[in-house]
Design a protein around this motif. Structure first.
Motif, PDB file in Angstrom:
ATOM      1  N   THR A  51       0.845  -1.200   0.000  1.00  0.00           N
ATOM      2  CA  THR A  51       0.000   0.000   0.000  1.00  0.00           C
ATOM      3  C   THR A  51       0.875   1.243   0.000  1.00  0.00           C
ATOM      4  N   ASP A  52       0.686   2.104  -0.993  1.00  0.00           N
ATOM      5  CA  ASP A  52       1.480   3.328  -1.101  1.00  0.00           C
ATOM      6  C   ASP A  52       1.316   4.188   0.154  1.00  0.00           C
ATOM      7  N   GLY A  53       2.419   4.677   0.675  1.00  0.00           N
ATOM      8  CA  GLY A  53       2.405   5.595   1.808  1.00  0.00           C
ATOM      9  C   GLY A  53       2.161   4.949   3.144  1.00  0.00           C
ATOM     10  N   CYS A  54       1.992   3.645   3.192  1.00  0.00           N
ATOM     11  CA  CYS A  54       1.703   2.980   4.463  1.00  0.00           C
ATOM     12  C   CYS A  54       2.973   2.850   5.292  1.00  0.00           C
ATOM     13  N   ILE A  55       2.871   3.240   6.550  1.00  0.00           N
ATOM     14  CA  ILE A  55       3.957   3.075   7.509  1.00  0.00           C
ATOM     15  C   ILE A  55       3.525   2.014   8.505  1.00  0.00           C
ATOM     16  N   PRO A  56       4.281   0.936   8.658  1.00  0.00           N
ATOM     17  CA  PRO A  56       3.873  -0.136   9.583  1.00  0.00           C
ATOM     18  C   PRO A  56       3.656   0.403  10.995  1.00  0.00           C
ATOM     19  N   TYR A  57       2.629  -0.110  11.644  1.00  0.00           N
ATOM     20  CA  TYR A  57       2.291   0.287  13.011  1.00  0.00           C
ATOM     21  C   TYR A  57       2.988  -0.676  13.959  1.00  0.00           C
ATOM     22  N   GLU A  58       4.123  -0.239  14.488  1.00  0.00           N
ATOM     23  CA  GLU A  58       4.996  -1.109  15.288  1.00  0.00           C
ATOM     24  C   GLU A  58       4.467  -1.248  16.714  1.00  0.00           C
ATOM     25  N   VAL A  59       3.247  -1.702  16.820  1.00  0.00           N
ATOM     26  CA  VAL A  59       2.599  -1.783  18.117  1.00  0.00           C
ATOM     27  C   VAL A  59       3.113  -2.972  18.938  1.00  0.00           C
ATOM     28  N   PHE A  60       3.770  -3.948  18.279  1.00  0.00           N
ATOM     29  CA  PHE A  60       4.293  -5.111  18.997  1.00  0.00           C
ATOM     30  C   PHE A  60       5.735  -4.911  19.448  1.00  0.00           C
ATOM     31  N   THR A  61       6.264  -3.725  19.216  1.00  0.00           N
ATOM     32  CA  THR A  61       7.617  -3.383  19.675  1.00  0.00           C
ATOM     33  C   THR A  61       7.511  -2.399  20.819  1.00  0.00           C
ATOM     34  N   TYR A  62       8.184  -2.671  21.910  1.00  0.00           N
ATOM     35  CA  TYR A  62       8.125  -1.801  23.069  1.00  0.00           C
ATOM     36  C   TYR A  62       8.625  -0.405  22.691  1.00  0.00           C
ATOM     37  N   GLN A  63       7.759   0.601  22.892  1.00  0.00           N
ATOM     38  CA  GLN A  63       8.045   1.993  22.536  1.00  0.00           C
ATOM     39  C   GLN A  63       8.464   2.118  21.075  1.00  0.00           C
ATOM     40  N   GLY A  64       7.860   1.287  20.229  1.00  0.00           N
ATOM     41  CA  GLY A  64       8.266   1.257  18.828  1.00  0.00           C
ATOM     42  C   GLY A  64       7.486   2.168  17.912  1.00  0.00           C
ATOM     43  N   VAL A  65       6.388   2.775  18.395  1.00  0.00           N
ATOM     44  CA  VAL A  65       5.557   3.614  17.530  1.00  0.00           C
ATOM     45  C   VAL A  65       6.154   5.012  17.455  1.00  0.00           C
ATOM     46  N   SER A  66       6.376   5.500  16.246  1.00  0.00           N
ATOM     47  CA  SER A  66       6.937   6.836  16.047  1.00  0.00           C
ATOM     48  C   SER A  66       5.822   7.853  15.835  1.00  0.00           C
ATOM     49  N   ALA A  67       6.142   9.139  16.043  1.00  0.00           N
ATOM     50  CA  ALA A  67       5.175  10.209  15.798  1.00  0.00           C
ATOM     51  C   ALA A  67       4.752  10.221  14.338  1.00  0.00           C
ATOM     52  N   GLU A  68       5.683   9.891  13.437  1.00  0.00           N
ATOM     53  CA  GLU A  68       5.370   9.875  12.005  1.00  0.00           C
ATOM     54  C   GLU A  68       4.347   8.799  11.678  1.00  0.00           C
ATOM     55  N   SER A  69       4.546   7.603  12.220  1.00  0.00           N
ATOM     56  CA  SER A  69       3.601   6.530  11.921  1.00  0.00           C
ATOM     57  C   SER A  69       2.251   6.798  12.575  1.00  0.00           C
ATOM     58  N   ALA A  70       2.248   7.404  13.767  1.00  0.00           N
ATOM     59  CA  ALA A  70       0.987   7.723  14.444  1.00  0.00           C
ATOM     60  C   ALA A  70       0.198   8.756  13.658  1.00  0.00           C
ATOM     61  N   ALA A  71       0.905   9.775  13.125  1.00  0.00           N
ATOM     62  CA  ALA A  71       0.222  10.825  12.365  1.00  0.00           C
ATOM     63  C   ALA A  71      -0.443  10.263  11.118  1.00  0.00           C
ATOM     64  N   ALA A  72       0.146   9.214  10.542  1.00  0.00           N
ATOM     65  CA  ALA A  72      -0.417   8.631   9.325  1.00  0.00           C
ATOM     66  C   ALA A  72      -1.679   7.828   9.589  1.00  0.00           C
ATOM     67  N   LEU A  73      -1.970   7.568  10.855  1.00  0.00           N
ATOM     68  CA  LEU A  73      -3.101   6.706  11.186  1.00  0.00           C
ATOM     69  C   LEU A  73      -4.335   7.474  11.652  1.00  0.00           C
ATOM     70  N   THR A  74      -4.236   8.795  11.774  1.00  0.00           N
ATOM     71  CA  THR A  74      -5.370   9.579  12.260  1.00  0.00           C
ATOM     72  C   THR A  74      -6.187  10.128  11.105  1.00  0.00           C
ATOM     73  N   GLY A  75      -7.394  10.534  11.435  1.00  0.00           N
ATOM     74  CA  GLY A  75      -8.288  11.108  10.438  1.00  0.00           C
ATOM     75  C   GLY A  75      -9.136  12.207  11.057  1.00  0.00           C
ATOM     76  N   THR A  76      -9.913  12.857  10.216  1.00  0.00           N
ATOM     77  CA  THR A  76     -10.812  13.932  10.641  1.00  0.00           C
ATOM     78  C   THR A  76     -12.216  13.631  10.133  1.00  0.00           C
ATOM     79  N   ALA A  77     -13.184  13.832  10.989  1.00  0.00           N
ATOM     80  CA  ALA A  77     -14.583  13.653  10.607  1.00  0.00           C
ATOM     81  C   ALA A  77     -15.282  15.007  10.636  1.00  0.00           C
ATOM     82  N   ILE A  78     -16.159  15.237   9.677  1.00  0.00           N
ATOM     83  CA  ILE A  78     -16.827  16.524   9.534  1.00  0.00           C
ATOM     84  C   ILE A  78     -18.338  16.330   9.627  1.00  0.00           C
ATOM     85  N   LEU A  79     -18.953  17.195  10.406  1.00  0.00           N
ATOM     86  CA  LEU A  79     -20.406  17.183  10.571  1.00  0.00           C
ATOM     87  C   LEU A  79     -20.895  18.618  10.420  1.00  0.00           C
ATOM     88  N   ASN A  80     -21.838  18.847   9.518  1.00  0.00           N
ATOM     89  CA  ASN A  80     -22.408  20.170   9.303  1.00  0.00           C
ATOM     90  C   ASN A  80     -23.920  20.094   9.424  1.00  0.00           C
TER      91      ASN A  80
END
Length: 952
Positions: free
Chosen positions: A475-504
């Motif tokens: 998958t293009d742009g996918c950064i593995p989520y190193e959740v099985f590594t102790y303190q392995g998640v980086s700010a970069e990988s975390a930022a790639a996993l968030t989203g925004t929802a809009i309600l009007n």
């Protein structure tokens, strides 16, 4: 006879105006003609009849502009919630689930049962999350008075006036130019040894000592008004600006950790910084094997180890008080073309922006991730753990629910914006010497939006874990989520996993209304006064539209607790109404005057058909100084657009599962009724955050609520400078609209085994959970319950000359006698919420009052002291150890000083909660925010305020 009428009108107004808290005042009169003109303009909240002789029989509590100013609050909601008749509803002290609005809840019956008016005309719905009026749009600087009427009001004002009416009367006759500049801030001494000790046990950080000034605000208002065209016209314009800074829970020691339900320790969430995992094999159907699983976390070497006590303290980053920025502006104008045609306009606009910040997002054990044994995210040691525990080998898969807190990505924030506009165009005038009319067209609209930021986007988590058939490497742009590594998640990988929802969304209200009012040329033979009447008609449309983007609609953000659907609905109502005021007799021994008021309104709803409302009221003046009053009102509340048309979807409810933990509060047989098997009993996990899944939504088949209200009161002026009123009130409501408390559904299912409850409890297969997997409690809207409230209101005033000045004292108080709920008539037990915390009850004290003493020197300064008191809430049988003896009585002392510098300048300074009393601590289940009943009891410590007023 005219002279007699005017003289009696003025005398009665003077005798009873303050004591009965009716919405009028009488000034001295230079001439009889002036007196006639002014008295004829009296109009009291609760009736549209304008009379010259007697007030309405309904009890009305008045809060004046001076009282609002002296209170020092920059938010109208704070001032109103300090009154004994109101409970805290939507306030600035809410973060998780905040609507961004400020609503009023009279008697604690719910904001949807409190009708809010501006100058006697209803307000529109508040926004995408609220069908109740948002009082943020009301400028405090222009309020002339606030009338709070108990006893229904549907026959006069229409639906929703079940608990009563709150009418904001604006000073549309303001003269001059006035500027107000003010600032406020909180301060608290963090010295709570109990909770500090609990945090020390967990090595949690917390503040100590003085907080300094925080949670500050800045307030500015400008008002310009005056007459024009030789007094034929009058116009008032206003502009206000308010900026409130945030205050987080981490700023107070007592809210720096989330207490567990028992209040015995700092709890937290199983979605921790170091992740927790439910891990098992995969069944033949691809599901999690709940018959054989383990609960693990990571060691420092990334190996799987048993998880015990690994929770996250999510409290400090949560908003205790939201930041807010608000602008309002508006115009009130009228012009007298002639006696018959006097057009008027009211135009009001508000723009409000607030952000509700809560703890970082997480995976929340939301999804069953099926992952390859050979996944590159796993270490060899972890694979060996899987082999040793579950017998898995290369080529196999395992299933896991993950609890990982996104501390690398920062907190979640809901950006809320509301833009409201209200326009009234109308005319009033005389038809004859004794009859007048008023007709108007009103349009109100609120456009609002929610942008929920920085929450985990579910589908991206699946891809980043290469789970459930997804492949991150492909998958293009996918950064593995190193959740099985102790303190392995980086700010970069975390930022790639968030989203925004809009309600009007946009809510609109359109009203066409008109009425005539006056006196007939005749009356009853026993009275010298004519019969007065009102006849009118009204048409009203309520439209609500809310559009959710795909992220909201499908619940793709993991921290939302479920989908938020689009909502579209509308209804209209055509109404005809009338009132009669019948003077029965006057001038007899023991009967200074006797008046009967009658009212009737016929309402035809497009959704539920026709429904009448009516009233009968009596006003008996025993003497000039004593009055007895009584009323009966039939009130109706039709279901609003949200209750009717909200799409059904999953969400979260706060509470506890009585069948969870190793020691459930229900027996094995009772838990079996709720779906817990014998092997699961004592092994069902509780939610660390005390949040469980629910299924909620609207119902287009809802019928109106029907309420009968009775009031009986005495008003007295027994001696000079002292007056009082005592009013008993009783509200009995049937067919209450709402959803049954999910926790109560589970409890009643266990205790009764009734399918009416048990069919709505759905536990996750295998685990029996109500918070992990598919488990949920169904609690959609329905007409079921009965509600019965009764109490006594007391108001008293006394003035005395002391030391060359005037000492003025006033007391307003409410004694709550009954607050009964019968959720399902004939099935569930009736429970009373007065003086108890059981059954999910809001802490309702039996007695609550505000006692105010002001000393006015008559020169350049005035001092005010206020005592706000809540009696104890004694009864509680739950697990919260902090309130095993209930919540003790609470007293707050406020001190103010007002100083007149010159003819143009006035300064006000004050401190609320001078003694810095903390809110009563409660455990996680009872807390509304920050281990407290936030917004009801004083929440943040001392409150300092100062303002300067310049008037020319």
């Amino acid at each position: 006879m005219l002279n007699n009428k005017v003289s009696k009108a003025v005398r009665l107004a003077l005798a009873f105006g303050t004591a009965s808290t009716a919405a009028f005042s009488v000034n001295s009169y230079a001439a009889e003609e002036e007196a006639v003109e002014k008295v004829e303009r009296i109009e009291v909240t609760g009736s549209r009849i304008k009379r010259t002789d007697i007030e309405t029989a309904s009890p009305v509590q008045v809060t004046t502009a001076e009282e609002i100013e002296v209170a020092g609050f920059t938010r109208v909601e704070d001032m109103m919630n300090s009154l004994p008749q109101l409970e805290a509803s939507s306030t600035a002290f809410q973060s998780n689930g905040a609507s961004g609005t400020a609503t009023l809840d009279l008697r604690g019956m719910g904001s949807q049962r409190t009708l809010v008016l501006i100058n006697g005309r209803r307000m529109q719905a508040g926004g995408i999350y609220s069908q109740s009026a948002d009082i943020n749009q009301i400028p405090a600087a222009l309020i002339k008075r606030v009338d709070v009427m108990t006893g229904g009001g549907s026959s006069t004002y229409g639906a929703d006036a079940v608990a009563g009416v709150v009418n904001f009367v604006m000073d549309d006759q303001f003269e001059g130019f006035e500027v107000n500049i003010g600032s406020t801030a909180y301060q608290h001494d963090n010295d709570n040894d109990y909770i500090q000790g609990l945090m020390d046990d967990r090595d949690f950080e917390y503040p100590s000592g003085s907080s300094g000034f925080d949670g500050s605000s800045f307030d500015f208002s400008a008002t310009l008004g005056g007459s024009f065209d030789s007094g034929k016209g009058h116009a008032v314009g206003y502009f206000t600006y308010n900026k409130q800074n945030e205050l987080r829970q981490g700023a107070r020691d007592y809210s720096s950790c989330a207490l567990n339900a028992a209040g015995t320790g700092c709890g937290g969430s199983g979605n921790a910084v170091n992740p927790n995992f439910y891990i098992a094999g995969v069944t033949d159907s691809g599901a999690f094997d709940w018959d054989d699983y383990d609960y693990w976390t990571l060691g420092t070497d990334s190996s799987f180890i048993p998880s015990s006590g690994n929770v996250y303290n999510y409290a400090p980053v949560n908003h205790f008080m939201r930041p807010d920025e608000r602008h309002t502006l508006g115009l009130f104008a009228n012009y007298e073309i002639n006696d018959n045609f006097q057009p008027f306009i009211e135009a009001m606009f508000m723009r409000d922006r607030t952000s509700a910040q809560i703890a970082e997002s997480g995976t929340f054990f939301d999804t069953n991730y099926v992952i390859d044994y050979d996944s590159p995210l796993l270490t060899d040691a972890q694979r060996q753990n899987l082999t040793d525990r579950f017998g898995l080998t290369s080529g196999d898969q395992f299933a896991t629910y993950i609890g990982k807190r996104n501390v690398e990505g920062g907190p979640r924030v809901n950006q809320l914006e509301h833009n409201s506009f209200r326009l009234v165009l109308g005319s009033k005038g005389e038809i004859s010497d004794t009859w007048s009319y008023e007709a108007f067209v009103q349009y109100g609209s609120t456009s609002s939006s929610s942008a929920y930021e920085n929450d985990f986007f579910g589908p991206r988590i699946i891809t980043a874990l290469s789970a459930n058939g997804e492949d991150c490497a492909a998958t293009d742009g996918c950064i593995p989520y190193e959740v099985f590594t102790y303190q392995g998640v980086s700010a970069e990988s975390a930022a790639a996993l968030t989203g925004t929802a809009i309600l009007n969304g946009v809510t609109e209200q359109f009203i066409v209304s008109g009425f005539v009012t006056g006196e007939f040329e005749f009356g009853l033979p026993s009275s010298d006064y004519p019969i007065a009447a009102v006849f009118g008609a009204e048409y009203r449309e309520e439209t609500f539209g809310r559009t959710a983007d795909e992220v909201y609609a499908q619940g793709l953000l993991l921290g939302q607790g479920g989908p938020t659907k689009s909502l579209n609905g509308e209804y209209d109502v055509t109404e005809y109404f009338g009132e009669l005021s019948l003077p029965i007799v006057e001038g007899l021994p023991g009967v200074e005057s006797l008046l009967i008021d009658l009212g009737y309104r016929w309402s035809d709803y497009s959704t539920s058909g026709s429904e009448p409302t009516y009233k009968v009221a009596m006003n008996w003046d025993v003497t000039e100084n004593w009055k007895i009053r009584s009323s009966y009102n039939r009130a109706v509340r039709a279901a609003n657009n949200g209750e009717l048309f909200a799409q059904q979807s999953q969400g979260l409810w706060a509470g506890s599962d009585p069948c969870a933990t190793a020691t459930p509060s229900l027996s094995q047989a009772e838990c079996a009724n709720t779906g817990v098997s014998a092997s699961q009993y004592g092994n069902v996990g509780k939610s660390p955050a005390d949040q469980y899944n629910g299924f909620f939504g609207g119902n287009p088949e809802l019928s109106p609520e029907i309420a009968d209200t009775i009031t009986l009161g005495v008003v007295g002026n027994p001696f000079e400078n002292f007056n009082f009123s005592i009013d008993y009130w009783d509200i009995d409501l049937e067919d209450a609209i709402g959803n049954i408390d999910p926790e109560l559904i589970v409890e009643q299912c266990g205790k009764t085994g009734d399918a009416l409850f048990c069919d709505n409890v759905q536990r996750t297969p295998g685990s029996g959970s109500l918070w992990i997997g598919s488990g949920q409690v169904i609690a959609t809207n329905t007409n079921l319950g009965n509600i019965h409230y009764e109490g006594i209101d007391l108001s008293a005033n006394y003035d005395i000359e002391v030391g060359g000045g005037t000492l003025s004292t006033s007391l307003i108080g409410t004694y709550m006698m009954t607050k009964e709920f019968e959720d399902i008539p004939g099935v569930s037990e009736v429970y009373d919420c007065v003086d108890t915390l059981d059954n999910g009850c809001f802490p309702q004290p039996e007695w609550r009052h505000v006692l105010t003493a002001s000393y006015d020197t008559g020169s350049w300064w005035k001092a005010t002291a206020k005592w706000r008191y809540f009696s104890a809430v004694n009864d509680y049988t739950g697990s919260d150890t902090l309130v095993q003896d209930g919540i003790g009585s609470q007293s707050y002392l406020d001190l103010k000083g007002s100083f007149t510098i010159n003819d143009y300048t006035r300064v006000l300074v004050g401190v609320n909660n001078v003694l810095d009393k903390e809110p009563p601590l409660v455990g996680g289940t009872l807390s509304t925010n920050g281990n407290a009943i936030a917004g009801y009891y004083d929440t943040l410590g001392r409150y300092f305020h100062a303002s300067v007023s310049l008037k020319f």
